[in-house]
Enzyme design. Structure first.
Site, PDB file in Angstrom:
ATOM      1  N   HIS A 131      12.641 -90.133 -15.892  1.00  0.00           N
ATOM      2  CA  HIS A 131      13.417 -89.011 -15.348  1.00  0.00           C
ATOM      3  C   HIS A 131      13.684 -89.218 -13.872  1.00  0.00           C
ATOM      4  O   HIS A 131      12.872 -89.800 -13.163  1.00  0.00           O
ATOM      5  CB  HIS A 131      12.698 -87.673 -15.588  1.00  0.00           C
ATOM      6  CG  HIS A 131      11.265 -87.673 -15.182  1.00  0.00           C
ATOM      7  ND1 HIS A 131      10.271 -88.218 -15.966  1.00  0.00           N
ATOM      8  CD2 HIS A 131      10.653 -87.232 -14.059  1.00  0.00           C
ATOM      9  CE1 HIS A 131       9.115 -88.095 -15.350  1.00  0.00           C
ATOM     10  NE2 HIS A 131       9.316 -87.507 -14.187  1.00  0.00           N
TER      11      HIS A 131
ATOM     12  N   HIS B 146      14.459 -86.980 -10.532  1.00  0.00           N
ATOM     13  CA  HIS B 146      14.452 -85.644  -9.932  1.00  0.00           C
ATOM     14  C   HIS B 146      15.639 -85.546  -8.965  1.00  0.00           C
ATOM     15  O   HIS B 146      15.830 -86.435  -8.132  1.00  0.00           O
ATOM     16  CB  HIS B 146      13.179 -85.426  -9.105  1.00  0.00           C
ATOM     17  CG  HIS B 146      11.900 -85.532  -9.877  1.00  0.00           C
ATOM     18  ND1 HIS B 146      11.187 -84.426 -10.282  1.00  0.00           N
ATOM     19  CD2 HIS B 146      11.183 -86.603 -10.292  1.00  0.00           C
ATOM     20  CE1 HIS B 146      10.084 -84.826 -10.905  1.00  0.00           C
ATOM     21  NE2 HIS B 146      10.055 -86.140 -10.928  1.00  0.00           N
TER      22      HIS B 146
END
Ligand code: AMP
Length: 144
Positions: free
Chosen positions: A106, A108
């Protein structure tokens, strides 16, 4: 680390992708999914993930990584407009020693304001009402 850990299909983000866990969705295409972090380090903190089952930078394909980066850039443009932010911080962590807590890659995308520090990770869970409002603003800025 000589042997890399395998991807775990039961991680939280895999469950979100399968619709088994709720998420404040912002954007989706054939290869990426974007939603809000429930423990935001600043208001409007978003996460961009590949749909492919990648643990982190070490097993994602270059093509999926490039696509996630492209979507993160689009989200950064939308977030600075949607939240009238002064800047954006982009973070991507790999393995526990690298600060990774959820083992599905992921990125951010965190809106920033002059003089405001990031909250520590996982310090305060945001309410569903606030997250829904922030997700709606970001979707509008993305033309969704
Ligand atoms: P990292 O430390 O880079 O692995 O980041 C993991 C992020 O996932 C943290 O910022 C958490 O707040 C966030 N997180 C954990 N569970 C959820 C969830 N169910 N929905 C949204 N974000 C989550």
């Amino acid at each position: 680390m000589s042997t890399r850990p395998a991807y775990d299909n039961e991680n939280i983000f895999a469950k979100i992708l399968r619709g088994e866990m709720p998420a404040h969705k912002v954007y989706e295409d054939d290869r990426a999914f974007v939603f809000l972090d429930i423990f935001p380090r600043a208001p409007g903190h978003a996460l961009v993930i590949p749909k492919a089952p990648a643990r982190n930078i070490f097993d994602i394909t270059p093509e999926d990584l490039a696509h996630v980066a492209k979507v993160a850039q689009t989200v950064a443009h939308a977030a600075i407009e949607a939240y009238d932010a002064d800047g954006i911080t982009v973070i991507q962590s790999n393995e526990k020693a690298g600060g990774q807590e959820v083992f599905h890659l992921h990125v951010h995308v965190i809106p920033r304001y002059e003089g405001q520090r990031l909250k520590p990770p996982a310090s305060e869970m945001e309410t569903p009402e606030v997250l829904a409002g922030q997700a709606a603003k970001l979707r509008t800025a993305l033309g969704q």
